[in-house]
Design a protein around this motif. Structure first.
Motif, PDB file in Angstrom:
ATOM      1  N   LEU A 163     -57.934  -3.833 -12.676  1.00  0.00           N
ATOM      2  CA  LEU A 163     -57.991  -3.683 -14.132  1.00  0.00           C
ATOM      3  C   LEU A 163     -57.252  -2.443 -14.620  1.00  0.00           C
ATOM      4  CD1 LEU A 163     -61.750  -4.597 -14.718  1.00  0.00           C
ATOM      5  CD2 LEU A 163     -59.748  -6.086 -14.989  1.00  0.00           C
ATOM      6  N   LEU A 164     -56.849  -1.568 -13.707  1.00  0.00           N
ATOM      7  CA  LEU A 164     -56.161  -0.339 -14.100  1.00  0.00           C
ATOM      8  C   LEU A 164     -54.745  -0.650 -14.570  1.00  0.00           C
ATOM      9  CD1 LEU A 164     -57.224   1.967 -11.113  1.00  0.00           C
ATOM     10  CD2 LEU A 164     -58.136   2.026 -13.447  1.00  0.00           C
ATOM     11  N   THR A 165     -54.307   0.055 -15.603  1.00  0.00           N
ATOM     12  CA  THR A 165     -52.925  -0.085 -16.064  1.00  0.00           C
ATOM     13  C   THR A 165     -52.030   0.885 -15.302  1.00  0.00           C
ATOM     14  OG1 THR A 165     -53.136   1.625 -17.767  1.00  0.00           O
ATOM     15  CG2 THR A 165     -53.815  -0.623 -18.372  1.00  0.00           C
ATOM     16  N   ALA A 166     -50.739   0.669 -15.425  1.00  0.00           N
ATOM     17  CA  ALA A 166     -49.782   1.583 -14.803  1.00  0.00           C
ATOM     18  C   ALA A 166     -49.969   2.998 -15.361  1.00  0.00           C
ATOM     19  CB  ALA A 166     -48.358   1.101 -15.049  1.00  0.00           C
ATOM     20  N   GLU A 167     -50.307   3.087 -16.639  1.00  0.00           N
ATOM     21  CA  GLU A 167     -50.550   4.396 -17.243  1.00  0.00           C
ATOM     22  C   GLU A 167     -51.783   5.059 -16.640  1.00  0.00           C
ATOM     23  OE1 GLU A 167     -50.978   6.449 -21.686  1.00  0.00           O
ATOM     24  OE2 GLU A 167     -51.041   4.268 -21.460  1.00  0.00           O
ATOM     25  N   ASP A 168     -52.842   4.269 -16.430  1.00  0.00           N
ATOM     26  CA  ASP A 168     -54.045   4.804 -15.792  1.00  0.00           C
ATOM     27  C   ASP A 168     -53.710   5.390 -14.416  1.00  0.00           C
ATOM     28  OD1 ASP A 168     -55.719   3.914 -17.867  1.00  0.00           O
ATOM     29  OD2 ASP A 168     -56.080   1.981 -16.884  1.00  0.00           O
ATOM     30  N   VAL A 169     -52.960   4.630 -13.634  1.00  0.00           N
ATOM     31  CA  VAL A 169     -52.621   5.052 -12.278  1.00  0.00           C
ATOM     32  C   VAL A 169     -51.757   6.314 -12.307  1.00  0.00           C
ATOM     33  CG1 VAL A 169     -51.417   4.393 -10.155  1.00  0.00           C
ATOM     34  CG2 VAL A 169     -52.821   2.719 -11.356  1.00  0.00           C
ATOM     35  N   GLY A 170     -50.777   6.332 -13.200  1.00  0.00           N
ATOM     36  CA  GLY A 170     -49.894   7.492 -13.295  1.00  0.00           C
ATOM     37  C   GLY A 170     -50.609   8.746 -13.738  1.00  0.00           C
ATOM     38  N   ASP A 171     -51.473   8.611 -14.740  1.00  0.00           N
ATOM     39  CA  ASP A 171     -52.220   9.779 -15.223  1.00  0.00           C
ATOM     40  C   ASP A 171     -53.139  10.328 -14.134  1.00  0.00           C
ATOM     41  OD1 ASP A 171     -51.000   9.476 -17.666  1.00  0.00           O
ATOM     42  OD2 ASP A 171     -52.741   8.588 -18.661  1.00  0.00           O
ATOM     43  N   SER A 172     -53.809   9.430 -13.423  1.00  0.00           N
ATOM     44  CA  SER A 172     -54.705   9.864 -12.354  1.00  0.00           C
ATOM     45  C   SER A 172     -53.928  10.533 -11.232  1.00  0.00           C
ATOM     46  CB  SER A 172     -55.488   8.662 -11.795  1.00  0.00           C
ATOM     47  OG  SER A 172     -56.369   8.142 -12.758  1.00  0.00           O
ATOM     48  N   ALA A 173     -52.760  10.001 -10.913  1.00  0.00           N
ATOM     49  CA  ALA A 173     -51.957  10.558  -9.819  1.00  0.00           C
ATOM     50  C   ALA A 173     -51.556  11.996 -10.104  1.00  0.00           C
ATOM     51  CB  ALA A 173     -50.720   9.699  -9.583  1.00  0.00           C
ATOM     52  N   ALA A 174     -51.198  12.287 -11.346  1.00  0.00           N
ATOM     53  CA  ALA A 174     -50.797  13.649 -11.700  1.00  0.00           C
ATOM     54  C   ALA A 174     -51.961  14.618 -11.531  1.00  0.00           C
ATOM     55  CB  ALA A 174     -50.282  13.678 -13.136  1.00  0.00           C
ATOM     56  N   VAL A 175     -53.148  14.202 -11.966  1.00  0.00           N
ATOM     57  CA  VAL A 175     -54.325  15.061 -11.830  1.00  0.00           C
ATOM     58  C   VAL A 175     -54.706  15.219 -10.363  1.00  0.00           C
ATOM     59  CG1 VAL A 175     -56.755  15.341 -12.437  1.00  0.00           C
ATOM     60  CG2 VAL A 175     -55.153  14.420 -14.114  1.00  0.00           C
ATOM     61  N   LEU A 176     -54.665  14.120  -9.619  1.00  0.00           N
ATOM     62  CA  LEU A 176     -55.003  14.176  -8.198  1.00  0.00           C
ATOM     63  C   LEU A 176     -54.072  15.116  -7.441  1.00  0.00           C
ATOM     64  CD1 LEU A 176     -55.725  10.411  -7.492  1.00  0.00           C
ATOM     65  CD2 LEU A 176     -57.366  12.281  -7.251  1.00  0.00           C
ATOM     66  N   ALA A 177     -52.778  15.057  -7.736  1.00  0.00           N
ATOM     67  CA  ALA A 177     -51.818  15.917  -7.050  1.00  0.00           C
ATOM     68  C   ALA A 177     -52.110  17.379  -7.322  1.00  0.00           C
ATOM     69  CB  ALA A 177     -50.392  15.568  -7.479  1.00  0.00           C
ATOM     70  N   SER A 178     -52.378  17.706  -8.580  1.00  0.00           N
ATOM     71  CA  SER A 178     -52.660  19.091  -8.950  1.00  0.00           C
ATOM     72  C   SER A 178     -53.927  19.595  -8.272  1.00  0.00           C
ATOM     73  CB  SER A 178     -52.789  19.196 -10.465  1.00  0.00           C
ATOM     74  OG  SER A 178     -53.169  20.483 -10.860  1.00  0.00           O
ATOM     75  N   THR A 179     -54.962  18.771  -8.280  1.00  0.00           N
ATOM     76  CA  THR A 179     -56.239  19.176  -7.691  1.00  0.00           C
ATOM     77  C   THR A 179     -56.140  19.266  -6.174  1.00  0.00           C
ATOM     78  OG1 THR A 179     -57.421  18.101  -9.505  1.00  0.00           O
ATOM     79  CG2 THR A 179     -58.700  18.620  -7.540  1.00  0.00           C
ATOM     80  N   ALA A 180     -55.562  18.230  -5.552  1.00  0.00           N
ATOM     81  CA  ALA A 180     -55.490  18.194  -4.088  1.00  0.00           C
ATOM     82  C   ALA A 180     -54.595  19.290  -3.536  1.00  0.00           C
ATOM     83  CB  ALA A 180     -54.996  16.827  -3.628  1.00  0.00           C
ATOM     84  N   ALA A 181     -53.535  19.641  -4.267  1.00  0.00           N
ATOM     85  CA  ALA A 181     -52.622  20.671  -3.776  1.00  0.00           C
ATOM     86  C   ALA A 181     -53.321  22.022  -3.640  1.00  0.00           C
ATOM     87  CB  ALA A 181     -51.421  20.790  -4.706  1.00  0.00           C
TER      88      ALA A 181
END
Length: 205
Positions: free
Chosen positions: A17-35
């Motif tokens: 059910l996730l949109t491409a925008e949902d996935v992209g927004d989450s990826a940016a936050v995940l990268a910042s946090t995980a780094a």
């Protein structure tokens, strides 16, 4: 249908059910946090993976780790479902592979290369409060974890997930192995000392 299969179906339906925008927004936050996760920030070698479809995105994180001088190993799926490894040399060196995956085009280093990792980024569908991870059921990462255990290697084990994939309970089997930390868009959760082997265990805050 087993408990694991039912939970996988439910979680995959939610991801669908996730949109491409949902996935992209989450990826940016995940990268910042995980780094900024010490287990990754202090690592010289990280075994990771290339996210596909609606998986929590890893591409920005892979680029950030490589830009920082971290040696990043990526999996190459073999015919028997075990994993070989090759170094990540940038997005331009990722090529299409079977099952919709993307793999590095560099020299294969062998299944034992994962033993060099200070941290291992594991794909997953869920994790529970004990740090037990639910994978997709292919068994590839069960082999990786068994290989690490057999060699006495204790890298930090980290999973990237969406917020609602941290669940109350994951059905477990004897071969299942707890992880050390989960990163979601909402932040980082570490699991109690004793939930994972080795010197990198961190008590939950």
């Amino acid at each position: 249908m087993s408990g694991k299969q039912a939970l996988r179906r439910e979680l995959l339906a939610a991801r669908a059910l996730l949109t491409a925008e949902d996935v992209g927004d989450s990826a940016a936050v995940l990268a910042s946090t995980a780094a900024g996760l010490p287990e990754l920030a202090d690592a010289r070698t990280v075994a990771a993976y290339v996210s596909v479809g609606r998986e929590p995105g890893t591409h920005a994180l892979l680029d950030a780790l490589r830009a920082r001088g971290v040696r990043v190993l990526l999996p190459v799926l073999m015919d028997d479902n075990d994993l070989d490894w090759a170094e990540f040399e940038g997005a331009g060196h990722l090529v299409p592979a079977g099952r919709g995956l993307r793999e590095p085009d560099g020299t294969r280093l062998g299944p034992q290369a994962v033993l060099e990792a200070d941290a291992v980024l594991l794909p997953g569908l869920a994790v529970d409060g004990r740090g037990m991870r639910l994978g997709r059921g292919g068994g590839s990462y069960d082999r990786v974890l068994a290989r690490l255990t057999a060699a006495g290697a204790h890298p930090a084990l980290v999973v990237l997930l969406y917020d609602d994939e941290v669940v109350a309970r994951v059905p477990e089997e004897p071969h299942d192995h707890p992880v050390d930390a989960v990163v979601t868009p909402a932040g980082i959760r570490r699991f109690r000392a004793g939930s994972a082997p080795g010197p990198r265990r961190v008590k939950a805050s």
